[in-house]
Motif scaffolding. Sequence first.
Motif, PDB file in Angstrom:
ATOM      1  N   GLU A  96      74.108 -31.552  53.454  1.00  0.00           N
ATOM      2  CA  GLU A  96      73.826 -32.949  53.820  1.00  0.00           C
ATOM      3  C   GLU A  96      73.405 -33.053  55.613  1.00  0.00           C
ATOM      4  O   GLU A  96      72.688 -33.546  56.027  1.00  0.00           O
ATOM      5  CB  GLU A  96      75.073 -33.838  53.939  1.00  0.00           C
ATOM      6  CG  GLU A  96      75.025 -34.160  52.165  1.00  0.00           C
ATOM      7  CD  GLU A  96      76.467 -34.833  51.906  1.00  0.00           C
ATOM      8  OE1 GLU A  96      77.235 -35.453  52.818  1.00  0.00           O
ATOM      9  OE2 GLU A  96      76.708 -35.020  50.571  1.00  0.00           O
ATOM     10  N   ARG A  97      74.033 -32.128  56.232  1.00  0.00           N
ATOM     11  CA  ARG A  97      73.874 -32.038  57.623  1.00  0.00           C
ATOM     12  C   ARG A  97      72.311 -31.609  57.919  1.00  0.00           C
ATOM     13  O   ARG A  97      71.697 -31.959  58.814  1.00  0.00           O
ATOM     14  CB  ARG A  97      74.574 -31.215  58.375  1.00  0.00           C
ATOM     15  CG  ARG A  97      76.039 -31.614  58.661  1.00  0.00           C
ATOM     16  CD  ARG A  97      76.605 -30.622  59.795  1.00  0.00           C
ATOM     17  NE  ARG A  97      78.242 -31.124  59.357  1.00  0.00           N
ATOM     18  CZ  ARG A  97      79.163 -30.333  60.327  1.00  0.00           C
ATOM     19  NH1 ARG A  97      78.739 -29.367  61.130  1.00  0.00           N
ATOM     20  NH2 ARG A  97      80.325 -30.462  60.246  1.00  0.00           N
ATOM     21  N   LEU A  98      71.892 -30.670  57.227  1.00  0.00           N
ATOM     22  CA  LEU A  98      70.367 -29.985  57.209  1.00  0.00           C
ATOM     23  C   LEU A  98      69.505 -31.389  56.889  1.00  0.00           C
ATOM     24  O   LEU A  98      68.601 -31.598  57.572  1.00  0.00           O
ATOM     25  CB  LEU A  98      70.056 -29.083  56.141  1.00  0.00           C
ATOM     26  CG  LEU A  98      70.417 -27.661  56.413  1.00  0.00           C
ATOM     27  CD1 LEU A  98      70.072 -26.878  55.010  1.00  0.00           C
ATOM     28  CD2 LEU A  98      69.963 -27.267  57.568  1.00  0.00           C
ATOM     29  N   ALA A  99      69.906 -32.046  55.807  1.00  0.00           N
ATOM     30  CA  ALA A  99      68.999 -33.461  55.628  1.00  0.00           C
ATOM     31  C   ALA A  99      68.999 -34.245  56.619  1.00  0.00           C
ATOM     32  O   ALA A  99      68.075 -34.859  57.053  1.00  0.00           O
ATOM     33  CB  ALA A  99      69.702 -34.284  54.304  1.00  0.00           C
ATOM     34  N   ALA A 103      65.731 -35.367  58.730  1.00  0.00           N
ATOM     35  CA  ALA A 103      65.281 -36.783  58.954  1.00  0.00           C
ATOM     36  C   ALA A 103      65.140 -37.206  60.597  1.00  0.00           C
ATOM     37  O   ALA A 103      64.088 -38.004  60.705  1.00  0.00           O
ATOM     38  CB  ALA A 103      66.322 -37.639  58.148  1.00  0.00           C
ATOM     39  N   HIS A 104      65.872 -36.515  61.055  1.00  0.00           N
ATOM     40  CA  HIS A 104      65.933 -36.902  62.663  1.00  0.00           C
ATOM     41  C   HIS A 104      64.222 -36.468  63.161  1.00  0.00           C
ATOM     42  O   HIS A 104      63.892 -37.146  64.053  1.00  0.00           O
ATOM     43  CB  HIS A 104      66.868 -36.089  63.304  1.00  0.00           C
ATOM     44  CG  HIS A 104      66.953 -36.220  64.880  1.00  0.00           C
ATOM     45  ND1 HIS A 104      67.351 -37.507  65.374  1.00  0.00           N
ATOM     46  CD2 HIS A 104      66.467 -35.691  65.820  1.00  0.00           C
ATOM     47  CE1 HIS A 104      67.180 -37.472  66.942  1.00  0.00           C
ATOM     48  NE2 HIS A 104      66.489 -36.238  67.196  1.00  0.00           N
ATOM     49  N   THR A 109      60.920 -36.736  55.129  1.00  0.00           N
ATOM     50  CA  THR A 109      61.963 -36.078  54.570  1.00  0.00           C
ATOM     51  C   THR A 109      62.453 -36.673  53.261  1.00  0.00           C
ATOM     52  O   THR A 109      62.853 -37.726  53.114  1.00  0.00           O
ATOM     53  CB  THR A 109      63.149 -35.969  55.619  1.00  0.00           C
ATOM     54  OG1 THR A 109      62.667 -35.254  56.732  1.00  0.00           O
ATOM     55  CG2 THR A 109      64.397 -35.066  55.223  1.00  0.00           C
ATOM     56  N   GLU A 110      62.655 -35.751  52.269  1.00  0.00           N
ATOM     57  CA  GLU A 110      63.372 -36.136  51.014  1.00  0.00           C
ATOM     58  C   GLU A 110      64.555 -35.648  50.895  1.00  0.00           C
ATOM     59  O   GLU A 110      64.628 -34.365  51.175  1.00  0.00           O
ATOM     60  CB  GLU A 110      62.314 -36.033  49.749  1.00  0.00           C
ATOM     61  CG  GLU A 110      61.387 -37.175  49.496  1.00  0.00           C
ATOM     62  CD  GLU A 110      60.672 -37.067  48.134  1.00  0.00           C
ATOM     63  OE1 GLU A 110      61.131 -36.542  47.291  1.00  0.00           O
ATOM     64  OE2 GLU A 110      59.472 -37.412  48.318  1.00  0.00           O
ATOM     65  N   HIS A 111      65.470 -35.980  50.163  1.00  0.00           N
ATOM     66  CA  HIS A 111      66.802 -35.596  50.088  1.00  0.00           C
ATOM     67  C   HIS A 111      67.110 -35.480  48.471  1.00  0.00           C
ATOM     68  O   HIS A 111      67.413 -36.430  47.949  1.00  0.00           O
ATOM     69  CB  HIS A 111      67.944 -36.235  50.937  1.00  0.00           C
ATOM     70  CG  HIS A 111      69.351 -35.720  51.041  1.00  0.00           C
ATOM     71  ND1 HIS A 111      70.450 -36.521  51.567  1.00  0.00           N
ATOM     72  CD2 HIS A 111      69.566 -34.618  50.550  1.00  0.00           C
ATOM     73  CE1 HIS A 111      71.198 -35.642  51.496  1.00  0.00           C
ATOM     74  NE2 HIS A 111      70.857 -34.466  50.841  1.00  0.00           N
ATOM     75  N   LEU A 112      67.307 -34.101  48.070  1.00  0.00           N
ATOM     76  CA  LEU A 112      67.761 -34.043  46.724  1.00  0.00           C
ATOM     77  C   LEU A 112      69.228 -33.868  46.798  1.00  0.00           C
ATOM     78  O   LEU A 112      69.617 -32.597  47.101  1.00  0.00           O
ATOM     79  CB  LEU A 112      66.852 -33.028  46.151  1.00  0.00           C
ATOM     80  CG  LEU A 112      67.125 -32.758  44.690  1.00  0.00           C
ATOM     81  CD1 LEU A 112      66.999 -34.038  43.885  1.00  0.00           C
ATOM     82  CD2 LEU A 112      66.260 -31.695  44.048  1.00  0.00           C
TER      83      LEU A 112
END
Length: 386
Positions: A96-99, A103-104, A109-112
């Motif tokens: 989640e931190r990578l996402a 996104a920053h 960015t898509e988050h699966l």
Amino acid sequence: MSLQANHRLLCPGPVNVDSRIARALTSAEPCHREDEFEQLLGSLMGGLLAVADLSPKTHAAVVITGSGSAANEAVISSIVPEGGAVLVISNGEFGERLARTSAHHHPQTEHLAFAWGEPIDLVRVGAALRARHFAVVAVVHHETSTGMLNPVRDVAALCHGVGSQLYVDAVSSFAADPLDLQAPGIAFVGTSAGKALSAYPGLAVVFGTHEAFVRLEAIRPRTQYLDLGRHYRMAQEHSQTPNTPAVPLFLALDEAVRLVLEEGVAARMQRLRSHQEFIRTRLSALGCELLFDASVATSNVLTTCWLPEGVGYESLRVALRQRGFIVYGGKGPLLNRVMQVSALGTVDRDALQAFFEALADAIACVRLADAQTELQTVTLNDVAAE
Ligand SMILES: Cc1ncc(COP(=O)(O)O)c(C=O)c1O
């Protein structure tokens, strides 16, 4: 509080370091713009590549002053071409931190997101990769917040099939759990000094092929300090770093890498595996149910267990700390529900034996204290009611 307190660190970094690493930290005071540092960096980069089983002819290991997140942010902010889309796959805190990092820097960015501790569903990954072209895909190898190992090789094969570059966050697993850094599809792998490499925290490492690093020249860097292409060029061309490096940490990591190579990477992974098997058996014997059963791929770095019935995490942490041991609790949905036990650094079987004696005692004391508090509350309520 005494800063001299020397606890047994049973957390996945920081670790109790070997005395050779501690000595190396203060063994010299080289100026980072002189030959001595250039030789040190050359030695360190060569050693890291040897641990990763990579040839300096094809690959480079870039060392950045910063924690593990510096490796992640350097890669994610540097390797995505303008307007390129990023897919981040997560099943825990660090995915989640990578996402969030992606996104920053990248609107596309898509988050699966899978639930914490849920295995990554490769069918859903494949479908996401076919639905749209992603320049970059990012995934965590060892999701430290749960202890699960993700199927990086399979994700890499899917990325390879559609021409996406995969970034692997191996911050906690590198040098503890097997990872083929040359698997087709993997472009970059990041790690940090203070976890399985068992040196001090404060240095991040990014592995990649020379080809992949050179391609960064065509991409506008989104940060100055964490411009990965610049770090690579300085390292390759001058055996240097763009800014003032934390030189003592380089000395310590160089020694830590030497220790890994002396022990042998496979032998070290086997030793860490056997520590975790011991931990799992003893936790189960104490009634601490493991988060995952044996059908789940778990790391050689740590084990997560549910807290025993009637024992709160904070009370247990304090009781263990008083007995000389530091463990970690859970984050997010696992907050106050789990405990994590790691055995990196100099932790050996004797230390683990002592830990389990302390744990049995701590659980009994916490239960007794809680029962006494409950009794007092009941008595006080009775008095108040009279
Ligand atoms: C898998 C993973 N990624 C990233 C990080 C962040 O590393 P750091 O806290 O060193 O910045 C951690 C830290 O535990 C981690 O375990």
